[in-house]
Design a protein around this motif. Structure first.
Motif, PDB file in Angstrom:
ATOM      1  N   ILE A  29      47.431  34.861  36.057  1.00  0.00           N
ATOM      2  CA  ILE A  29      48.794  35.386  36.231  1.00  0.00           C
ATOM      3  C   ILE A  29      49.302  35.211  37.655  1.00  0.00           C
ATOM      4  CG2 ILE A  29      48.657  36.983  34.306  1.00  0.00           C
ATOM      5  CD1 ILE A  29      47.965  39.218  36.127  1.00  0.00           C
ATOM      6  N   ARG A  30      48.392  34.917  38.599  1.00  0.00           N
ATOM      7  CA  ARG A  30      48.848  34.619  39.962  1.00  0.00           C
ATOM      8  C   ARG A  30      48.982  33.116  40.192  1.00  0.00           C
ATOM      9  NH1 ARG A  30      46.581  38.491  44.639  1.00  0.00           N
ATOM     10  NH2 ARG A  30      48.364  37.471  45.605  1.00  0.00           N
ATOM     11  N   LEU A  53      37.230  36.795  43.919  1.00  0.00           N
ATOM     12  CA  LEU A  53      38.355  37.720  44.093  1.00  0.00           C
ATOM     13  C   LEU A  53      38.832  37.723  45.543  1.00  0.00           C
ATOM     14  CD1 LEU A  53      37.232  40.714  41.840  1.00  0.00           C
ATOM     15  CD2 LEU A  53      39.201  39.230  41.475  1.00  0.00           C
ATOM     16  N   GLY A  54      37.892  37.578  46.466  1.00  0.00           N
ATOM     17  CA  GLY A  54      38.271  37.490  47.873  1.00  0.00           C
ATOM     18  C   GLY A  54      39.167  36.283  48.150  1.00  0.00           C
ATOM     19  N   ASN A  55      38.889  35.172  47.470  1.00  0.00           N
ATOM     20  CA  ASN A  55      39.740  33.989  47.616  1.00  0.00           C
ATOM     21  C   ASN A  55      41.155  34.241  47.115  1.00  0.00           C
ATOM     22  OD1 ASN A  55      37.571  32.627  48.672  1.00  0.00           O
ATOM     23  ND2 ASN A  55      37.197  31.364  46.867  1.00  0.00           N
ATOM     24  N   LEU A  56      41.291  35.200  46.193  1.00  0.00           N
ATOM     25  CA  LEU A  56      42.614  35.590  45.699  1.00  0.00           C
ATOM     26  C   LEU A  56      43.270  36.641  46.585  1.00  0.00           C
ATOM     27  CD1 LEU A  56      42.215  35.946  41.810  1.00  0.00           C
ATOM     28  CD2 LEU A  56      43.705  34.357  43.014  1.00  0.00           C
ATOM     29  N   GLY A  97      57.329  30.520  29.483  1.00  0.00           N
ATOM     30  CA  GLY A  97      56.437  29.670  30.262  1.00  0.00           C
ATOM     31  C   GLY A  97      55.590  30.415  31.259  1.00  0.00           C
ATOM     32  N   SER A  98      55.844  31.691  31.456  1.00  0.00           N
ATOM     33  CA  SER A  98      55.113  32.471  32.447  1.00  0.00           C
ATOM     34  C   SER A  98      53.724  32.840  31.931  1.00  0.00           C
ATOM     35  CB  SER A  98      55.901  33.743  32.766  1.00  0.00           C
ATOM     36  OG  SER A  98      55.097  34.680  33.444  1.00  0.00           O
ATOM     37  N   PRO A  99      52.728  32.938  32.836  1.00  0.00           N
ATOM     38  CA  PRO A  99      51.407  33.410  32.395  1.00  0.00           C
ATOM     39  C   PRO A  99      51.441  34.838  31.875  1.00  0.00           C
ATOM     40  CG  PRO A  99      51.505  33.203  34.783  1.00  0.00           C
ATOM     41  CD  PRO A  99      52.739  32.551  34.249  1.00  0.00           C
ATOM     42  N   PHE A 100      52.481  35.601  32.238  1.00  0.00           N
ATOM     43  CA  PHE A 100      52.597  36.956  31.680  1.00  0.00           C
ATOM     44  C   PHE A 100      52.881  36.916  30.179  1.00  0.00           C
ATOM     45  CE2 PHE A 100      53.401  37.950  36.172  1.00  0.00           C
ATOM     46  CZ  PHE A 100      52.538  39.025  36.327  1.00  0.00           C
ATOM     47  N   PHE A 101      53.381  35.781  29.688  1.00  0.00           N
ATOM     48  CA  PHE A 101      53.570  35.614  28.246  1.00  0.00           C
ATOM     49  C   PHE A 101      52.216  35.706  27.543  1.00  0.00           C
ATOM     50  CE2 PHE A 101      54.316  32.761  24.519  1.00  0.00           C
ATOM     51  CZ  PHE A 101      55.316  33.491  23.904  1.00  0.00           C
ATOM     52  N   GLU A 144      47.591  47.148  43.908  1.00  0.00           N
ATOM     53  CA  GLU A 144      48.707  46.401  44.469  1.00  0.00           C
ATOM     54  C   GLU A 144      49.381  45.593  43.365  1.00  0.00           C
ATOM     55  OE1 GLU A 144      46.885  43.968  47.383  1.00  0.00           O
ATOM     56  OE2 GLU A 144      46.348  45.618  48.719  1.00  0.00           O
ATOM     57  N   SER A 145      50.610  45.154  43.642  1.00  0.00           N
ATOM     58  CA  SER A 145      51.336  44.338  42.680  1.00  0.00           C
ATOM     59  C   SER A 145      50.637  43.000  42.486  1.00  0.00           C
ATOM     60  CB  SER A 145      52.774  44.110  43.149  1.00  0.00           C
ATOM     61  OG  SER A 145      53.458  43.273  42.252  1.00  0.00           O
ATOM     62  N   VAL A 146      50.711  42.469  41.289  1.00  0.00           N
ATOM     63  CA  VAL A 146      49.990  41.257  40.945  1.00  0.00           C
ATOM     64  C   VAL A 146      50.707  39.989  41.380  1.00  0.00           C
ATOM     65  CG1 VAL A 146      49.286  39.836  38.983  1.00  0.00           C
ATOM     66  CG2 VAL A 146      48.768  42.260  38.995  1.00  0.00           C
TER      67      VAL A 146
END
Length: 662
Positions: free
Chosen positions: A340-341, A369-372, A392-396, A533-535
């Motif tokens: 999603i990121r 996760l640290g890389n993110l 088209g969004s990964p949130f779909f 935190e926000s994604v």
């Protein structure tokens, strides 16, 4: 009829052009390279990569010629000239760079050793220096080193000096030359056509597979058998191309690049065998984890397949011991966040070069996760993250997972939603508030609002057709509250009329965001204890396309961006955009005018990157094609077109997947 073979330095070739000793026969096409391609050639020479050979023709019967595109007249030759048959774009480009041609103002970043065409941003950045300023006659290298070190004190003078010296050797690079002598013009024409009518350039994945096939006989059969195995299990996107990427990642420890083939050639048989074992073992652990623990039963649900590559290495090289629940959950948590990121929406090779080594550490999930950027706090999805997101969004993908987990069923046959359904039960996305009603509403709902993720639900094709264009106020009463609630749809009857559509979107975004956060929390590692935190890094940002066509077929695309600290709009020629995308699909970089500003169109592995306003819009050729095809189908007449005010963008651009464009 002899063919002479020799070598000649770039500097000497430039001098021959000036003296008229190198000419272009009439059969040559015009100079077509864009600044981005020139920069790529200079970078190849700087790094010592192969840059091809040159083919010339020499004859006493002077043919018709065309002017070399160098911007100034050339002298009459004192010797019999050479006629350039193959290599015009390269030779002309290098002449332009070495003579400070205004359309070849290539600049070099002294810090990261990258090349591009000069822009307003690079002109202000002390890390960039024009290549001509290093190569021009009489330049004082020590003065340049001192000035660049003063402007960039974090860079050591020795490093700066080494890089400038390496750049300064470009004019002495030697091209291999073949010279045809005394061939008749008609035969030379046949040779020219054959040399210049090659097929589509190989993509990096094609080149890697070709290299593997030559280096490791039988590998194609292995890949095809493995692809068939996963197709039969619902993961048809684990195809030969994907498996080539996975094998390359396991062997080289990074993603594909234009130079992967050279490193694959150097790999030992043991490295290739070990890499293939890693891929097979990793897939056999990872796919069941996605199917059974997450509900991603089919690969067609996944927004990105590349995100699987580090996890294949992690599980494929893991010791043969029990996979505890915490470790399994951590793997899925990273997978969801990376998806999603849009972890691999740009600089794919670089990021895989970070993530695959991280997957090989003692604490792989923590390193990944640290890389993110996820170190102490977990991630949460907010309603604002879902603004402007669409199919088209990964949130779909996430919205499907939360509906499935909530027990959502089809609104016709009451069968649980499933990606495996076929026929009339085949899953579709349905506009809860019908498009036809919203398009003509007096509230003037935008296309982004109409196609908002919060207006989409997963039901069968049959149910979709039965509902058709009916309003929720009409068909919701035929459904029970439970049937609506499992699809995360608000039950408030006041939100069922089109007049209240924006309130409906806001309310449903809240329900979806809470459900998505709850899903993430199920897999969140226990050591992430700080406030969430926000994604989404593009939270609240929207990019819309609108196309306008003439009867002749010429089109104009208007891009409108909201978010990222600004509102912006700009015009793009639809024909030019189609051309640069076609070239990019073949692996060729280009340039495009966007909102009055010339921007580079770059190919990064299979991703195509185009700067559009505040965004760096990225996607595969297929993804770009789907978005632009949709706009062509919805094109408005040119009479509706209003010219946006040209406005260049000089700030940092935020990566934005083209699949999220509305």
């Amino acid at each position: 009829m002899p063919v002479d073979k020799t070598e000649r330095e770039i500097g000497a070739l430039v001098g021959q052009i000036e003296r008229g000793e190198i000419k272009l026969p009439e059969i040559q096409r015009g100079y077509v390279w864009k600044p981005t391609q020139v920069a790529k050639l200079v970078e190849s020479l700087y790094r010592g990569y192969p840059s091809g050979s040159l083919l010339f023709w020499q004859t006493n019967d002077a043919p018709q010629t065309r002017a070399v595109a160098i911007g100034n007249p050339v002298a009459q030759p004192a010797v019999i000239p050479l006629y350039l048959l193959d290599g015009q774009q390269r030779v002309t480009s290098l002449h332009r760079v070495l003579t400070d041609h205004p359309q070849a103002a290539i600049v070099f970043n002294i810090e990261n050793e990258k090349f591009q065409n000069q822009s307003a941003a690079t002109a202000k950045d002390p890390r960039w220096i024009k290549v001509f300023d290093v190569l021009k006659p009489g330049v004082d290298q020590w003065e340049l080193v001192g000035r660049l070190h003063q402007l960039n004190p974090d860079l050591g003078p020795n490093d700066i000096s080494k890089r400038l010296q390496r750049l300064a050797t470009i004019p002495s690079h030697k091209f291999h030359m073949e010279v045809l002598r005394d061939f008749p013009y008609d035969e030379v024409t046949q040779i020219f056509v054959r040399v210049n009518s090659g097929g589509r350039p190989l993509r990096t994945s094609d080149l890697a597979l070709a290299t593997l096939s030559a280096r490791w006989p039988g590998v194609l059969t292995k890949l095809e058998d493995e692809a068939l195995y996963w197709t039969q299990r619902g993961y048809g996107d684990v195809d030969v191309t994907f498996l080539t990427r996975a094998l390359t990642g396991a062997v080289l420890g990074r993603g594909l690049s234009a130079w992967s083939h050279a490193r694959l050639v150097a790999a030992t048989d043991d490295q290739l065998e070990s890499g293939w074992a890693t891929v097979q073992r990793g897939l056999r652990h990872l796919v069941p984890l996605l199917q059974n623990n997450l509900g991603a039963s089919h690969s067609k649900l996944l927004p990105s397949m590349i995100v699987l590559l580090p996890l294949i290495v992690l599980l494929g090289e893991r010791d043969d011991e029990q996979l505890d629940t915490a470790s399994a959950n951590g793997i899925l948590y990273w997978f969801l966040l990376a998806t999603i990121r849009n972890r691999y929406s740009g600089s794919t090779d670089t990021r895989l070069g970070q993530d695959i080594p991280a997957a090989r550490t003692e604490a792989p999930v923590k390193q990944l996760l640290g890389n993110l950027g996820v170190v102490d706090a977990g991630m949460t999805v907010t309603p604002q993250d879902l603004v402007g997101r669409t199919v088209g969004s990964p949130f779909f993908f996430l919205s499907f997972l939360v509906a499935k987990e909530a027990g959502a069923k089809d609104w016709w046959d009451s069968i649980a939603i499933s990606a495996a359904a076929e026929g009339s039960q085949r899953l579709e996305y349905h506009h809860v508030h019908p498009q036809a009603t919203l398009k003509n509403h007096t509230a003037k709902y935008s296309k982004a609002e109409i196609n908002d993720l919060a207006n989409l639900a997963f039901i069968s094709g049959k149910a979709n057709r039965k509902i058709s264009h009916r309003s929720p106020a009409d068909y919701f009463p035929t459904l029970g509250d439970q049937e609506l609630a499992t699809h995360l749809i608000p039950l408030d009857s006041s939100l069922r009329d089109a007049d209240a559509y924006r309130s409906f979107l806001a309310t449903r975004r809240g329900l979806l965001a809470n459900a998505m956060t709850s899903l993430l929390d199920q897999f969140k590692p226990a050591w992430l204890t700080s406030a969430a935190e926000s994604v989404d890094p593009i939270s609240g940002s929207v990019l819309e396309f609108a196309r306008y066509d003439n009867p002749s077929g010429d089109g104009v695309l208007v891009a409108t961006a909201h978010g990222a600290g600004a509102d912006w709009s700009g015009r793009i020629s639809a024909v030019d955009l189609d051309d640069v995308l076609a070239a990019a699909a073949a692996g060729v970089n280009g340039d495009l005018v966007v909102g009055g500003e010339s921007v580079p169109v770059l190919v990064d592995d299979d991703l195509i990157e185009i700067p559009i306003g505040p965004f760096l819009v990225t996607g595969t050729a297929s993804e770009w094609g789907k978005v632009l095809g949709r706009e062509k189908d919805d094109a408005q007449p040119m009479a509706n077109f209003a010219e946006p005010k040209p406005s260049s963008w000089e700030g940092e651009r935020v990566p934005f997947p083209v699949t999220s464009v509305d």
